[in-house]
Design a protein around this motif. Structure first.
Motif, PDB file in Angstrom:
ATOM      1  N   GLU A 101      10.359  -0.183  -5.499  1.00 37.99           N
ATOM      2  CA  GLU A 101       9.034  -0.631  -5.040  1.00 37.99           C
ATOM      3  C   GLU A 101       8.085   0.552  -4.879  1.00 37.99           C
ATOM      4  O   GLU A 101       8.485   1.629  -4.453  1.00 37.99           O
ATOM      5  CB  GLU A 101       9.136  -1.314  -3.667  1.00 37.99           C
ATOM      6  CG  GLU A 101       9.881  -2.638  -3.672  1.00 37.99           C
ATOM      7  CD  GLU A 101      10.125  -3.159  -2.252  1.00 37.99           C
ATOM      8  OE1 GLU A 101       9.378  -4.033  -1.806  1.00 37.99           O
ATOM      9  OE2 GLU A 101      11.075  -2.669  -1.592  1.00 37.99           O
ATOM     10  N   GLU A 115       4.076   0.773  -3.221  1.00 34.92           N
ATOM     11  CA  GLU A 115       2.869   0.116  -2.711  1.00 34.92           C
ATOM     12  C   GLU A 115       1.629   0.877  -3.161  1.00 34.92           C
ATOM     13  O   GLU A 115       1.658   2.091  -3.357  1.00 34.92           O
ATOM     14  CB  GLU A 115       2.902   0.053  -1.180  1.00 34.92           C
ATOM     15  CG  GLU A 115       3.943  -0.920  -0.671  1.00 34.92           C
ATOM     16  CD  GLU A 115       3.884  -1.110   0.833  1.00 34.92           C
ATOM     17  OE1 GLU A 115       3.050  -0.459   1.498  1.00 34.92           O
ATOM     18  OE2 GLU A 115       4.681  -1.913   1.341  1.00 34.92           O
ATOM     19  N   TRP A 116       0.537   0.127  -3.316  1.00 33.81           N
ATOM     20  CA  TRP A 116      -0.741   0.716  -3.681  1.00 33.81           C
ATOM     21  C   TRP A 116      -1.829   0.179  -2.764  1.00 33.81           C
ATOM     22  O   TRP A 116      -1.805  -1.013  -2.409  1.00 33.81           O
ATOM     23  CB  TRP A 116      -1.087   0.359  -5.128  1.00 33.81           C
ATOM     24  CG  TRP A 116      -2.459   0.784  -5.574  1.00 33.81           C
ATOM     25  CD1 TRP A 116      -2.813   1.977  -6.130  1.00 33.81           C
ATOM     26  CD2 TRP A 116      -3.671   0.010  -5.517  1.00 33.81           C
ATOM     27  NE1 TRP A 116      -4.166   1.989  -6.419  1.00 33.81           N
ATOM     28  CE2 TRP A 116      -4.716   0.799  -6.049  1.00 33.81           C
ATOM     29  CE3 TRP A 116      -3.977  -1.283  -5.059  1.00 33.81           C
ATOM     30  CZ2 TRP A 116      -6.034   0.348  -6.142  1.00 33.81           C
ATOM     31  CZ3 TRP A 116      -5.293  -1.731  -5.150  1.00 33.81           C
ATOM     32  CH2 TRP A 116      -6.302  -0.919  -5.689  1.00 33.81           C
ATOM     33  N   THR A 117      -2.706   1.047  -2.333  1.00 31.42           N
ATOM     34  CA  THR A 117      -3.934   0.572  -1.688  1.00 31.42           C
ATOM     35  C   THR A 117      -5.108   1.243  -2.374  1.00 31.42           C
ATOM     36  O   THR A 117      -4.982   2.351  -2.918  1.00 31.42           O
ATOM     37  CB  THR A 117      -3.993   0.880  -0.179  1.00 31.42           C
ATOM     38  OG1 THR A 117      -4.155   2.293  -0.001  1.00 31.42           O
ATOM     39  CG2 THR A 117      -2.732   0.420   0.543  1.00 31.42           C
ATOM     40  N   TRP A 130      -1.361   5.242  -4.940  1.00 33.56           N
ATOM     41  CA  TRP A 130       0.060   4.898  -5.018  1.00 33.56           C
ATOM     42  C   TRP A 130       0.845   5.621  -3.929  1.00 33.56           C
ATOM     43  O   TRP A 130       0.684   6.824  -3.732  1.00 33.56           O
ATOM     44  CB  TRP A 130       0.628   5.238  -6.398  1.00 33.56           C
ATOM     45  CG  TRP A 130       0.042   4.345  -7.445  1.00 33.56           C
ATOM     46  CD1 TRP A 130      -0.958   4.639  -8.314  1.00 33.56           C
ATOM     47  CD2 TRP A 130       0.401   2.976  -7.684  1.00 33.56           C
ATOM     48  NE1 TRP A 130      -1.251   3.534  -9.092  1.00 33.56           N
ATOM     49  CE2 TRP A 130      -0.432   2.504  -8.733  1.00 33.56           C
ATOM     50  CE3 TRP A 130       1.335   2.093  -7.126  1.00 33.56           C
ATOM     51  CZ2 TRP A 130      -0.353   1.197  -9.227  1.00 33.56           C
ATOM     52  CZ3 TRP A 130       1.415   0.804  -7.618  1.00 33.56           C
ATOM     53  CH2 TRP A 130       0.588   0.367  -8.654  1.00 33.56           C
ATOM     54  N   LEU A 179      10.786 -10.174  -0.174  1.00 37.39           N
ATOM     55  CA  LEU A 179       9.471  -9.651   0.164  1.00 37.39           C
ATOM     56  C   LEU A 179       8.915 -10.482   1.322  1.00 37.39           C
ATOM     57  O   LEU A 179       9.073 -11.706   1.339  1.00 37.39           O
ATOM     58  CB  LEU A 179       8.530  -9.751  -1.040  1.00 37.39           C
ATOM     59  CG  LEU A 179       9.029  -9.103  -2.334  1.00 37.39           C
ATOM     60  CD1 LEU A 179       8.024  -9.355  -3.465  1.00 37.39           C
ATOM     61  CD2 LEU A 179       9.274  -7.614  -2.147  1.00 37.39           C
ATOM     62  N   THR A 226      -1.675 -14.215   1.170  1.00 37.14           N
ATOM     63  CA  THR A 226      -1.659 -13.112   0.195  1.00 37.14           C
ATOM     64  C   THR A 226      -2.225 -13.580  -1.146  1.00 37.14           C
ATOM     65  O   THR A 226      -1.909 -14.669  -1.619  1.00 37.14           O
ATOM     66  CB  THR A 226      -0.219 -12.589   0.031  1.00 37.14           C
ATOM     67  OG1 THR A 226       0.264 -12.201   1.311  1.00 37.14           O
ATOM     68  CG2 THR A 226      -0.178 -11.395  -0.904  1.00 37.14           C
ATOM     69  N   THR A 267      -1.402  -7.872  -3.135  1.00 39.60           N
ATOM     70  CA  THR A 267      -0.842  -8.147  -1.796  1.00 39.60           C
ATOM     71  C   THR A 267      -1.903  -8.101  -0.695  1.00 39.60           C
ATOM     72  O   THR A 267      -1.566  -8.080   0.484  1.00 39.60           O
ATOM     73  CB  THR A 267       0.285  -7.150  -1.457  1.00 39.60           C
ATOM     74  OG1 THR A 267      -0.201  -5.823  -1.659  1.00 39.60           O
ATOM     75  CG2 THR A 267       1.508  -7.380  -2.309  1.00 39.60           C
ATOM     76  N   ASN A 268      -3.177  -8.077  -1.086  1.00 46.12           N
ATOM     77  CA  ASN A 268      -4.212  -8.172  -0.050  1.00 46.12           C
ATOM     78  C   ASN A 268      -4.181  -9.554   0.595  1.00 46.12           C
ATOM     79  O   ASN A 268      -3.853 -10.545  -0.052  1.00 46.12           O
ATOM     80  CB  ASN A 268      -5.601  -7.907  -0.647  1.00 46.12           C
ATOM     81  CG  ASN A 268      -5.920  -8.827  -1.802  1.00 46.12           C
ATOM     82  OD1 ASN A 268      -5.098  -8.950  -2.711  1.00 46.12           O
ATOM     83  ND2 ASN A 268      -7.068  -9.471  -1.770  1.00 46.12           N
ATOM     84  N   HIS A 272      -4.930  -4.192  -2.115  1.00 48.66           N
ATOM     85  CA  HIS A 272      -3.525  -3.854  -1.869  1.00 48.66           C
ATOM     86  C   HIS A 272      -2.701  -4.461  -2.992  1.00 48.66           C
ATOM     87  O   HIS A 272      -3.002  -5.571  -3.441  1.00 48.66           O
ATOM     88  CB  HIS A 272      -3.021  -4.439  -0.541  1.00 48.66           C
ATOM     89  CG  HIS A 272      -3.504  -3.709   0.665  1.00 48.66           C
ATOM     90  ND1 HIS A 272      -4.827  -3.706   1.050  1.00 48.66           N
ATOM     91  CD2 HIS A 272      -2.838  -2.949   1.576  1.00 48.66           C
ATOM     92  CE1 HIS A 272      -4.966  -2.971   2.144  1.00 48.66           C
ATOM     93  NE2 HIS A 272      -3.784  -2.506   2.500  1.00 48.66           N
ATOM     94  N   LEU A 331       1.529  -4.389  -4.967  1.00 50.47           N
ATOM     95  CA  LEU A 331       2.918  -3.925  -4.957  1.00 50.47           C
ATOM     96  C   LEU A 331       3.449  -3.935  -6.386  1.00 50.47           C
ATOM     97  O   LEU A 331       3.407  -4.959  -7.074  1.00 50.47           O
ATOM     98  CB  LEU A 331       3.783  -4.843  -4.078  1.00 50.47           C
ATOM     99  CG  LEU A 331       5.274  -4.477  -4.020  1.00 50.47           C
ATOM    100  CD1 LEU A 331       5.490  -3.165  -3.269  1.00 50.47           C
ATOM    101  CD2 LEU A 331       6.093  -5.597  -3.367  1.00 50.47           C
ATOM    102  N   TYR A 370       6.824  -3.495  -8.451  1.00 46.81           N
ATOM    103  CA  TYR A 370       8.266  -3.472  -8.179  1.00 46.81           C
ATOM    104  C   TYR A 370       9.074  -3.741  -9.436  1.00 46.81           C
ATOM    105  O   TYR A 370       8.540  -4.199 -10.445  1.00 46.81           O
ATOM    106  CB  TYR A 370       8.641  -4.406  -7.023  1.00 46.81           C
ATOM    107  CG  TYR A 370       8.490  -5.899  -7.237  1.00 46.81           C
ATOM    108  CD1 TYR A 370       7.337  -6.568  -6.833  1.00 46.81           C
ATOM    109  CD2 TYR A 370       9.521  -6.663  -7.785  1.00 46.81           C
ATOM    110  CE1 TYR A 370       7.204  -7.939  -6.971  1.00 46.81           C
ATOM    111  CE2 TYR A 370       9.405  -8.044  -7.927  1.00 46.81           C
ATOM    112  CZ  TYR A 370       8.245  -8.671  -7.521  1.00 46.81           C
ATOM    113  OH  TYR A 370       8.125 -10.035  -7.661  1.00 46.81           O
TER     114      TYR A 370
END
Lengths: 345, 345
Positions: free
Chosen positions: B40, B42-44, B49, B60, B66, B150-151, B161, B163, B165
């Motif tokens: 995994e 995550e990114w914002t 990254w 998850l 989401t 994933t926001n 946001h 993800l 994976y």
């Protein structure tokens, strides 16, 4: 044993022990804050609909191979609960949303359900969340019924597990500009929907493809795209809204026009209400109310001739949003939102 | 500080303490069992990254609001890791998947990343999961890189946001019938993709709409749909596969045909490899290898004249799958899968 139908009478309720503080109305951002609870019903192909539950709002625990994360087995509805003049909570035409949600479910190979039973569950949910329904013009509790495929596996096939759930968000205006006219870009470099596609269903799949063009339009100062179709430039819809145009004819009569339900646009509940109201309330000697094809070129020509009276979008989230500008091929089509076009009988 | 790029050197690994037992090969169902771990990152939008992690396979935890559950912010790739004749693990043209995944991400308003860095992470993952790569003809470890928004929030906008994976599943044949010819229904009552749409990107959104027609086709004995486009009946692809036809001409020369990359079909890696191999290995005096438009009517007519030699689908999951029948408008177009059509130089 045959699979169980959705049964609202089986509902169990577990209330939160840590109720949230209500946000002041001016701090409400569309779909950002949620109520205390979530309504959930699991479905399996084998057993049908399970026990509906209302429990404290919580994250969903999903296997990373769940079908809704890979193949877009996901659909939703948008509904609103309002307070009427006596403070009582009312939902707006929920039966229409239940019908549409079931049509979407069938098209997405997800399970259908008895819409009346789900409406009963929504009413129970609203009783639990009553304090979150705001008062005041333009404020409401936005309800988001959602249905996702929850089977685990990477083979592409109809889900044999699903989750129907409801979350709710107290909301004011949808657009960040508030209750102000919006500017659109008439977009023909990307296509939202097509004949025999799924543009008439409220699937998540119809949204993802519209964001990159929406970002492009935003760089040119527009809040949304007006999706065109075909070489003729047929007007379809705005993604978050259906669209209406009011014209005045050479003989002084007027026409309210919205594109027809041809399978490429969402059959909006607010669209339907707008048509019903217009047909009931506008003077038929003065107005004709038509669902017909129209092109961006017609709108441009009639605006040039001074025949475009108003333009507006309709949607549950957007309510009725005046449109004051449409850019097409670098030229602006202006609409005047300050007329008193619609004088009811 | 500018957002951080994807950086494989930051990887942290936490190995499982409860390794799974390997399934015997004959029990492998496509995409049903998974390896011990998940990769995994995550990114914002703000930070870029984050730290890549390999941890024990786990669910998850996603807020029910989401964006990937509502607006289909989700895309994936399919890749395979094989054991070569010396038992070493090899991935197949992963750079192509990385390119395509980034094209999909851009179109879906999700973050892009350095594909070489992600390939390094995949190689590390394969080192950890080595024992899950099966041996034997047609067996492999199917890799599923996935990117989801994933926001949290119901406003429709580009995710801030996300993800990225990777999960992996040891697999044999994709179709439940095994390595056997498949029967297709040539489908024109539903349309998979459209010009200026997203049919050329590996978005989840392209899959959900194909399942209901796939179920209809299954009731008539077909395992997949051959998606047609337009009144002309242009052949596009099979959803899980690109499609190839081999014809013999009246003068005895032969032609291998697949539809062109016109924005409506997935640019398959196996399609590309097949074309490269065919161009390199088939005798050019005998064969022409063409990416060109063709219609279901041409296939039908040439089959009637005995000029259809073979038909097959290509895809990472499906590998090369012979097609022995295509039903169109109630009539069957038969292909013979037992010829020795392709004799290499």
């Amino acid at each position: 044993m045959s699979p169980a139908p959705l049964d609202a009478s089986k509902l169990t309720i577990t209330k939160t022990t840590t109720p949230k503080e209500l946000l002041p109305k001016e701090k409400l951002v569309f779909g950002k804050s949620f109520t205390d609870h979530i309504l959930e019903v699991e479905w399996t192909k084998e057993k049908g609909w399970g026990v509906p539950t209302i429990t404290p709002y919580h994250n969903l625990s999903l296997n990373p191979a769940t079908s809704c994360l890979h193949y877009s087995f996901e659909l939703f509805e948008g509904m609103k609960a309002y307070r009427d003049s006596e403070g009582k909570i009312r939902t707006f035409r929920g039966d229409k949303n239940m019908e549409r949600m079931n049509r979407s479910a069938k098209r997405a190979a997800l399970p259908t359900f008895d819409g009346e039973e789900f409406m009963k569950l929504i009413d129970k949910f609203l009783t639990v969340e009553e304090r979150f329904v705001p008062t005041g013009y333009g404020y409401s509790l936005y309800l988001r019924p959602t249905l996702i495929g929850t089977n685990v596996g990477l083979g592409v096939s109809a889900p044999d597990h699903a989750l129907l759930y409801l979350i709710a968000s107290p909301v004011g205006p949808y657009f960040s500009a508030g209750f102000k006219p919006v500017s659109l870009e008439a977009t023909d470099y990307a296509v939202r929907a097509w004949p025999k596609g799924v543009g008439a269903y409220k699937l998540g799949a119809n949204y993802v493809s519209c964001i990159e063009p929406q970002m492009q339009a935003a760089t040119r100062g527009h809040s949304q795209n007006l999706w065109l179709f075909g070489e003729e430039g047929y007007i379809t819809e705005v993604g978050a809204m259906n669209v209406f145009f009011a014209f005045v004819n050479e003989d002084g009569t007027k026409e309210l026009v919205t594109p027809p339900l041809d399978g490429m646009i969402l059959p909006g509940v607010t669209r339907d209400s707008t048509l019903e109201l217009a047909r009931a309330k506008l003077d038929p000697k003065e107005w004709s109310v038509n669902e017909r094809k129209l092109t961006i070129h017609e709108v441009k020509e009639r605006a040039d001739k001074g025949e475009l009276l108003e333009a507006f979008g309709t949607g549950t989230a957007a309510i009725v949003s005046p449109i004051d500008n449409i850019e097409f091929n670098g030229k602006n089509i202006k609409a005047d939102c300050n007329r008193e076009t619609f004088v009811v009988k």
